[in-house]
Scaffold this motif. Structure first.
Motif, PDB file in Angstrom:
ATOM      1  N   THR A  49      66.096  -7.811  64.141  1.00  0.00           N
ATOM      2  CA  THR A  49      66.130  -9.136  63.548  1.00  0.00           C
ATOM      3  C   THR A  49      65.197  -9.220  62.344  1.00  0.00           C
ATOM      4  N   PRO A 106      68.782 -15.101  63.909  1.00  0.00           N
ATOM      5  CA  PRO A 106      69.760 -14.690  64.915  1.00  0.00           C
ATOM      6  C   PRO A 106      70.688 -15.842  65.313  1.00  0.00           C
ATOM      7  N   VAL A 107      71.876 -15.491  65.799  1.00  0.00           N
ATOM      8  CA  VAL A 107      72.846 -16.469  66.284  1.00  0.00           C
ATOM      9  C   VAL A 107      73.090 -16.193  67.769  1.00  0.00           C
ATOM     10  N   GLY A 161      70.491 -12.293  68.908  1.00  0.00           N
ATOM     11  CA  GLY A 161      71.760 -12.140  68.208  1.00  0.00           C
ATOM     12  C   GLY A 161      72.420 -10.788  68.401  1.00  0.00           C
TER      13      GLY A 161
END
Length: 315
Positions: A49, A106-107, A161
């Protein structure tokens, strides 16, 4: 082997099947990640990340969607291991989904869906489609795979993520280079082992270095598929942009023995508010499917087909 011959007869056409070059069109940014420990542990996730965020300029470079191809089936299972007994060189994929509109953060909860052919070029659900060249019948591989679901699946991104898949190195079929299809979804949820609802933020493809692919194709079971293999330079979808065009970063598990497998890495930057199910059939982003390829209708025992028009697009 004959299956590695470069096909110079296919005219290179870059992926012009686009939905637009802006974030609103559902663009994706990608970047390779090369940490040797990148597929293990939360510390590696955090490192990935940080790496994605530190290269924000690359993350914000958006990539247009390409066709989902004729081999898509809706209703893939949420699972890490998608092999279902299919034989081939092991491939571990580690993909990081980040928000390209918010500093590459991040998702969590994003669903990454992938699907690809087996070592001889066959897709589950479409095993009567001829992969081109000379290949054994799909049923001769000796696996216990259910031909409706092998080499298809979803994974839900963790808090960093990150998603991981265990699969095999894909084979090839005429007239395409070696590739993996991908969709990134947000807003849905896992239900009865599949992913339901939400929207598709990106539809695209991952690609492999020619030298690595052609070395693998000399190995069993790939070597039983002979014919003209299309290199990246001659592929109709890959546009030469490296990681930003979906080219995976690959690391050998054992440098002197490619049969031990590879680890593949990529960072995917999406716009969670965008929607992009892939370029339509009028776009020319995939070429003519091989002889016997599907027309958009899966076999009667396969999962229900997606309602998107691009399911009948070229691969």
């Amino acid at each position: 082997m004959t299956g590695n011959h470069k096909d110079k007869t296919i005219t290179r056409r870059r992926a012009i099947a686009v939905t637009g070059g802006t974030i609103a069109a559902g663009g994706l940014a990608v970047a390779g990640y090369q940490s040797a420990s990148a597929d293990t542990g939360t510390s590696a996730d955090a490192t990935a990340t940080a790496s994605a965020t530190s290269t924000g300029g690359e993350c914000m470079t958006l990539m247009t969607s390409v066709t989902e191809g004729p081999y898509y089936l809706d209703g893939a299972l949420v699972r890490k291991d998608i092999t279902e007994g299919k034989s081939g060189v092991p491939l571990t994929l580690r993909l990081t989904v980040v928000d390209a509109t918010d500093g590459c953060t991040p998702v969590p909860g994003a669903a990454v869906e992938i699907w690809h052919c087996d070592a001889w070029g066959y897709y589950s659900g479409y095993t009567t489609a001829n992969p081109g060249g000379s290949a054994p019948a799909e049923s001769e591989d000796g696996s216990t795979a259910d031909d409706a679901t092998y080499l298809r699946g979803y994974q839900i991104a963790n808090g960093n993520g990150v998603v991981r898949f265990e699969t095999i190195f894909p084979g090839w079929y005429t007239p395409r280079t070696c590739h993996i299809h991908v969709k990134v979804h947000t807003g849905g949820e896992k239900e009865d082992g599949t992913y339901e609802g939400g929207k598709v933020n990106y539809t695209g493809q991952f690609f492999f270095d020619d030298d690595i692919a052609q070395e693998i194709f000399t190995l069993e079971p790939y070597s039983k598929h002979s014919g003209s293999y299309t290199t990246l330079d001659n592929d109709m979808v890959y546009d030469g942009g490296g990681a930003s065009s979906g080219l995976l970063t690959l690391k050998a598990v054992h440098k002197k023995d490619p049969s031990k497998g590879y680890k593949g890495f990529l960072t995917l930057g999406i716009d969670p508010d965008a929607e992009s199910t892939g370029a339509g059939s009028g776009g020319g982003g995939g070429g003519t499917p091989p002889s016997g390829a599907p027309t958009g209708e899966p076999p009667s025992d396969a999962p229900s087909e997606s309602a998107t028009a691009s399911a009948s697009a070229s691969s």
